[in-house]
Design an enzyme around this catalytic site. Structure first.
Site, mmCIF file in Angstrom:
data_model
loop_
_atom_site.group_PDB
_atom_site.id
_atom_site.type_symbol
_atom_site.label_atom_id
_atom_site.label_comp_id
_atom_site.label_asym_id
_atom_site.label_seq_id
_atom_site.Cartn_x
_atom_site.Cartn_y
_atom_site.Cartn_z
ATOM 1 N N PHE A 11 0.827 -1.209 0.000
ATOM 2 C CA PHE A 11 0.000 0.000 0.000
ATOM 3 C C PHE A 11 0.869 1.270 0.000
ATOM 4 O O PHE A 11 0.894 2.020 -0.995
ATOM 5 C CB PHE A 11 -0.940 -0.075 1.218
ATOM 6 C CG PHE A 11 -1.552 1.212 1.662
ATOM 7 C CD1 PHE A 11 -2.153 2.083 0.747
ATOM 8 C CD2 PHE A 11 -1.553 1.554 3.010
ATOM 9 C CE1 PHE A 11 -2.727 3.272 1.177
ATOM 10 C CE2 PHE A 11 -2.136 2.732 3.441
ATOM 11 C CZ PHE A 11 -2.708 3.597 2.523
ATOM 12 N N ASN A 32 8.224 -9.655 -1.706
ATOM 13 C CA ASN A 32 7.903 -11.087 -1.856
ATOM 14 C C ASN A 32 6.408 -11.319 -2.075
ATOM 15 O O ASN A 32 5.959 -12.451 -2.112
ATOM 16 C CB ASN A 32 8.406 -11.895 -0.650
ATOM 17 C CG ASN A 32 7.638 -11.573 0.621
ATOM 18 O OD1 ASN A 32 6.792 -10.663 0.632
ATOM 19 N ND2 ASN A 32 7.909 -12.298 1.682
ATOM 20 N N LEU A 33 5.654 -10.242 -2.211
ATOM 21 C CA LEU A 33 4.208 -10.292 -2.463
ATOM 22 C C LEU A 33 3.445 -11.036 -1.357
ATOM 23 O O LEU A 33 2.392 -11.631 -1.609
ATOM 24 C CB LEU A 33 3.892 -10.886 -3.844
ATOM 25 C CG LEU A 33 4.569 -10.191 -5.046
ATOM 26 C CD1 LEU A 33 4.104 -10.832 -6.353
ATOM 27 C CD2 LEU A 33 4.284 -8.685 -5.066
ATOM 28 N N TYR A 141 4.027 -6.025 17.336
ATOM 29 C CA TYR A 141 4.330 -5.261 16.125
ATOM 30 C C TYR A 141 5.083 -3.968 16.463
ATOM 31 O O TYR A 141 6.124 -3.661 15.861
ATOM 32 C CB TYR A 141 3.029 -4.953 15.385
ATOM 33 C CG TYR A 141 3.182 -3.968 14.252
ATOM 34 C CD1 TYR A 141 3.746 -4.343 13.042
ATOM 35 C CD2 TYR A 141 2.753 -2.643 14.403
ATOM 36 C CE1 TYR A 141 3.884 -3.426 12.006
ATOM 37 C CE2 TYR A 141 2.886 -1.725 13.378
ATOM 38 C CZ TYR A 141 3.458 -2.118 12.187
ATOM 39 O OH TYR A 141 3.596 -1.214 11.170
ATOM 40 N N GLY A 262 -20.387 -1.788 18.118
ATOM 41 C CA GLY A 262 -19.917 -3.154 18.367
ATOM 42 C C GLY A 262 -20.319 -3.676 19.743
ATOM 43 O O GLY A 262 -20.577 -2.918 20.666
#
Ligand SMILES: NC(=O)c1ccc[n+]([C@@H]2O[C@H](COP(=O)([O-])OP(=O)(O)OC[C@H]3O[C@@H](n4cnc5c(N)ncnc54)[C@H](O)[C@@H]3O)[C@@H](O)[C@H]2O)c1
Length: 290
Positions: A11, A32-33, A141, A262
């Site tokens: 992106f 590496n897609l 992350y 939610g």
């Protein structure tokens, strides 16, 4: 300038590639897609479908001899990182260390890095967040993206590698994948255009900084010649709520819609409403009648 962009089929990376090509640079892409798409790579760039950990990557450094390396390849999902701490660290920590090392060994002048302003600071003490804010990520992350930054700074100190670390807030814009681990803008845009309902978790008033991907790409162009040795937040500097995003999007799409909120109570209490609106009205009228 010869520029190697890792993650250029993703992106944000694909917008960076586009901006570099528009400035007349010679751009090669390593991807590496894993989550990126061949179709995202702008015409004019050379795509090498390889992993940043592979021997091929070193061969590309040796042959192309990039003057600047722009590192966007990453395991970019907070959710995926929660399920596989080692893979996340290997790609974002180890992968970035390797790219920084290759820059030094193959004579790249500068490394530009896509840091994560949304996760390296953790829960902020105050908004807007300054670069001097303590670093205390609350996700695997965020930690792995910080490890990447630290290796780059280390290569700066040890080997004199020039770098600019750009810590983006929450990116949005064209080519963001609404089916993957995408941000709220891509998910809601996809759902509104398909006439599907959008669910807002919590009350929707939580504020986050959202940055348009074109502004990120421009920062990456400026970092080619400026910001040496610096770590910089790239955001608009103000928060937007999910409720505001929903309202703005539905106006832009041009439809009437209300968000669903939610099921927080379902998570916290195991509770959910069991009486439909019609059934509740019937019970109420019955009781008044009696
Ligand atoms: N999206 C955001 O809001 C945001 C915010 C801050 C920082 N970032 C960082 O920006 C960068 C790009 O994020 P994005 O949102 O465009 O995600 P993305 O998933 O679209 O892009 C990541 C790209 O890296 C590639 N890739 C992954 N592992 C690879 C590997 N081992 N070898 C080669 N290529 C690999 C993927 O195929 C993909 O094309 C990432 O480094 C991410 O951490 C993103």
């Amino acid at each position: 300038m010869r520029i190697l962009v890792t993650g250029g089929a993703g992106f944000i990376g694909s917008h960076v590639v586009e901006a570099y090509l528009a400035e007349g640079h010679d751009v090669h892409v390593i991807d590496n897609l894993a989550t990126g798409r061949r179709a995202n790579v702008p015409e004019g760039a050379v795509l090498h479908e390889v992993d940043i950990h592979s021997a091929e990557t070193e061969r590309i450094f040796a042959e192309f001899r990039p003057e600047v390396v722009n590192h966007h390849a990453a395991q970019a999902s907070v959710k995926v990182s929660a399920g596989d701490i080692v893979h996340d660290l290997e790609v974002n920590g180890g992968g970035t260390a390797r790219i920084a090392d290759l820059c030094v060994r193959h004579g790249a002048r500068k490394l530009i890095y896509s840091g994560s302003g949304g996760t390296v600071y953790g829960n902020p003490d105050a908004l807007p967040i300054a670069e001097t804010h303590p670093l205390r990520p609350v996700s695997n992350y965020g930690m792995s993206k910080l490890v990447g930054e630290m290796y780059i700074a280390l290569k700066g100190r040890m080997d004199g590698l020039d770098f600019t670390i750009l810590r983006y807030s929450n990116a949005f814009g064209p080519r963001q994948d609404p089916h993957g681990e995408a941000g709220v803008v891509a998910i809601f845009t996809g759902r509104l255009l398909a006439g599907e309902p959008c669910t807002i978790d919590g009350d929707g008033e939580q504020l986050k900084d959202y940055i348009y991907v074109g502004d990120i790409a421009r920062a990456n162009v400026l970092a080619l010649t400026k910001g040496g040795g610096r770590t910089l937040n790239i955001g608009v500097g103000e928060g937007t709520s999910v409720n505001t995003i929903f309202r703005t999007l539905k106006d832009a799409v041009g439809i009437e819609a209300e968000p669903r909120f939610g099921p927080l109570a379902r998570e916290a209490l195991g509770w959910r409403a069991e009486v439909s609106f019609e059934d509740g009205i019937r019970r109420t009228v019955d009781s008044f009648r009696r």
